[in-house]
Design a protein around this motif. Structure first.
Motif, mmCIF file in Angstrom:
data_model
loop_
_atom_site.group_PDB
_atom_site.id
_atom_site.type_symbol
_atom_site.label_atom_id
_atom_site.label_comp_id
_atom_site.label_asym_id
_atom_site.label_seq_id
_atom_site.Cartn_x
_atom_site.Cartn_y
_atom_site.Cartn_z
ATOM 1 N N THR A 1 0.810 -1.222 0.000
ATOM 2 C CA THR A 1 0.000 0.000 0.000
ATOM 3 C C THR A 1 0.844 1.275 0.000
ATOM 4 O OG1 THR A 1 -0.185 -0.105 2.414
ATOM 5 C CG2 THR A 1 -1.938 -1.130 1.117
ATOM 6 N N SER A 2 2.144 1.145 0.236
ATOM 7 C CA SER A 2 3.022 2.312 0.206
ATOM 8 C C SER A 2 3.701 2.483 -1.160
ATOM 9 C CB SER A 2 4.090 2.203 1.295
ATOM 10 O OG SER A 2 4.952 1.099 1.042
ATOM 11 N N SER A 3 3.391 1.614 -2.109
ATOM 12 C CA SER A 3 4.026 1.645 -3.423
ATOM 13 C C SER A 3 2.985 1.772 -4.524
ATOM 14 C CB SER A 3 4.853 0.369 -3.642
ATOM 15 O OG SER A 3 5.249 0.243 -4.983
ATOM 16 N N THR A 4 3.027 2.881 -5.245
ATOM 17 C CA THR A 4 2.085 3.090 -6.350
ATOM 18 C C THR A 4 2.237 2.039 -7.446
ATOM 19 O OG1 THR A 4 1.937 5.473 -5.934
ATOM 20 C CG2 THR A 4 1.326 4.704 -8.144
ATOM 21 N N PRO A 5 3.464 1.706 -7.895
ATOM 22 C CA PRO A 5 3.599 0.659 -8.919
ATOM 23 C C PRO A 5 3.028 -0.682 -8.462
ATOM 24 C CG PRO A 5 5.635 1.903 -8.734
ATOM 25 C CD PRO A 5 4.768 2.323 -7.590
ATOM 26 N N SER A 6 3.241 -1.015 -7.194
ATOM 27 C CA SER A 6 2.706 -2.270 -6.675
ATOM 28 C C SER A 6 1.184 -2.264 -6.722
ATOM 29 C CB SER A 6 3.187 -2.482 -5.233
ATOM 30 O OG SER A 6 2.624 -3.657 -4.690
ATOM 31 N N LYS A 7 0.570 -1.175 -6.318
ATOM 32 C CA LYS A 7 -0.897 -1.076 -6.333
ATOM 33 C C LYS A 7 -1.437 -1.144 -7.756
ATOM 34 C CE LYS A 7 -0.867 2.656 -3.684
ATOM 35 N NZ LYS A 7 -1.348 3.817 -2.884
ATOM 36 N N GLN A 8 -0.736 -0.533 -8.699
ATOM 37 C CA GLN A 8 -1.194 -0.548 -10.097
ATOM 38 C C GLN A 8 -1.119 -1.956 -10.683
ATOM 39 O OE1 GLN A 8 1.447 2.410 -11.765
ATOM 40 N NE2 GLN A 8 -0.051 4.060 -11.508
ATOM 41 N N LEU A 9 -0.010 -2.635 -10.456
ATOM 42 C CA LEU A 9 0.157 -3.980 -10.991
ATOM 43 C C LEU A 9 -0.826 -4.962 -10.343
ATOM 44 C CD1 LEU A 9 4.051 -4.083 -11.100
ATOM 45 C CD2 LEU A 9 2.551 -4.364 -13.084
ATOM 46 N N GLY B 1 3.321 -1.809 -16.358
ATOM 47 C CA GLY B 1 4.639 -1.902 -15.749
ATOM 48 C C GLY B 1 5.635 -0.911 -16.316
ATOM 49 N N SER B 2 6.585 -0.506 -15.494
ATOM 50 C CA SER B 2 7.662 0.379 -15.946
ATOM 51 C C SER B 2 8.660 -0.422 -16.774
ATOM 52 C CB SER B 2 8.387 0.981 -14.734
ATOM 53 O OG SER B 2 9.045 -0.046 -14.003
ATOM 54 N N SER C 1 10.291 -6.861 -9.909
ATOM 55 C CA SER C 1 11.586 -6.526 -9.301
ATOM 56 C C SER C 1 11.754 -7.235 -7.962
ATOM 57 C CB SER C 1 11.709 -5.014 -9.114
ATOM 58 O OG SER C 1 10.646 -4.505 -8.330
ATOM 59 N N ARG C 2 10.676 -7.439 -7.220
ATOM 60 C CA ARG C 2 10.748 -8.135 -5.940
ATOM 61 C C ARG C 2 10.796 -9.645 -6.142
ATOM 62 N NH1 ARG C 2 6.695 -4.454 -2.107
ATOM 63 N NH2 ARG C 2 7.896 -2.514 -2.336
ATOM 64 N N ILE C 3 10.086 -10.134 -7.143
ATOM 65 C CA ILE C 3 10.166 -11.555 -7.465
ATOM 66 C C ILE C 3 11.591 -11.908 -7.874
ATOM 67 C CG2 ILE C 3 9.371 -13.346 -9.053
ATOM 68 C CD1 ILE C 3 6.700 -11.840 -9.213
ATOM 69 N N ALA C 4 12.219 -11.008 -8.641
ATOM 70 C CA ALA C 4 13.591 -11.249 -9.100
ATOM 71 C C ALA C 4 14.562 -11.364 -7.941
ATOM 72 C CB ALA C 4 14.027 -10.118 -10.038
#
Length: 250
Positions: A27-35, A220-221, A189-192
């Motif tokens: 919830t603190s990461s916009t890319p995470s919420k979007q994905l 994704g970026s 990026s976290r899975i990697a």
């Protein structure tokens, strides 16, 4: 392609702020919420909190993987006597039987604990054993696979997986079990961070692989796309649906 239990565990949650976010998102990461949101939309999950969605999906993931593998393996290879368990200590298996003897020794001589520690008494989230005792004369089942289930991935969880699997590699006597992770993490990026490395983890299986792949392409970026393609092309990240097939035929 997604795990048969993916839509049962994945869902939306309402934050105190009133915002609606996917329950796999940071919830603190916009890319995470979007994905994470894109994954739920691709799976067709209604955009509202559902009572059936578990409040604590992490433990629910462990049980779901245990139940799914137990059912599938019994049908895929009925000639093997499978033992699929949740939180079974590794000393219950033939390759790690000697650690049970060491544990008894440490109880008798507690002063040795400082020197030897106890981090070898590992309880993987899911264990897949094969009882070959009639053939091998070993009263304990063989540990065929250890599955670490991580609903999401943070740096501390990465280190926990690596540490546990490294201990299993070092302390085994006999063939190494298949060491894998299962996750719902939406950030490539976290899975990697788990998928890359020096071989402690054989592969990472994602419960919504196809939906994540589409989400990465759509929202994704460049970094997330690069990380995803790298892990997929190297066979380090795989669809969860392939896990049972791999274990049954290995």
């Amino acid at each position: 392609m997604s795990a048969p239990f993916a839509t049962r565990l994945l869902g939306w949650k309402l934050l105190d702020s009133g915002a609606l976010v996917a329950n796999s998102a940071d919830t603190s990461s916009t890319p995470s919420k979007q994905l994470a949101a894109a994954i739920l939309e691709d799976l067709g999950i209604p955009r509202e909190p559902l009572a059936a969605t578990p409040a604590e999906p992490g433990p629910a993931l462990e049980v779901a993987v245990r139940d799914d593998l137990a059912d599938k393996l019994a049908h895929m290879n009925s000639q093997r006597k499978w033992q699929v368990d949740h939180k079974q200590v590794v000393t219950a298996f033939g390759q790690y039987d000697h650690l049970a003897k060491l544990s008894k020794l440490l109880k008798k001589y507690p002063e040795l604990r400082t020197e030897l520690g106890r981090d070898y008494l590992i309880k993987p989230d899911v264990t897949v054993g094969v009882d070959d005792s009639p053939l091998l004369g070993d009263p304990r089942p063989f540990l065929h696979a250890a599955v670490s289930c991580k609903w999401t991935i943070r740096s501390d969880r990465v280190q926990n997986i690596r540490h546990e699997f490294l201990q299993m590699i070092r302390h085994r006597r006999g063939r190494l079990p298949h060491l894998v992770a299962v996750t719902a993490e939406p950030m490539p990026s976290r899975i990697a961070a788990i998928a890359r490395g020096t071989g402690e983890v054989d592969a990472v299986y994602h419960i919504a692989f196809d939906s994540l792949s589409k989400a990465v392409q759509d929202v994704g970026s460049k970094q997330q796309k690069d990380d995803w393609h790298e892990c997929v092309e190297q066979g380090r990240v795989l669809p969860y649906e392939r896990l049972a097939d791999t274990l049954a035929g290995w």
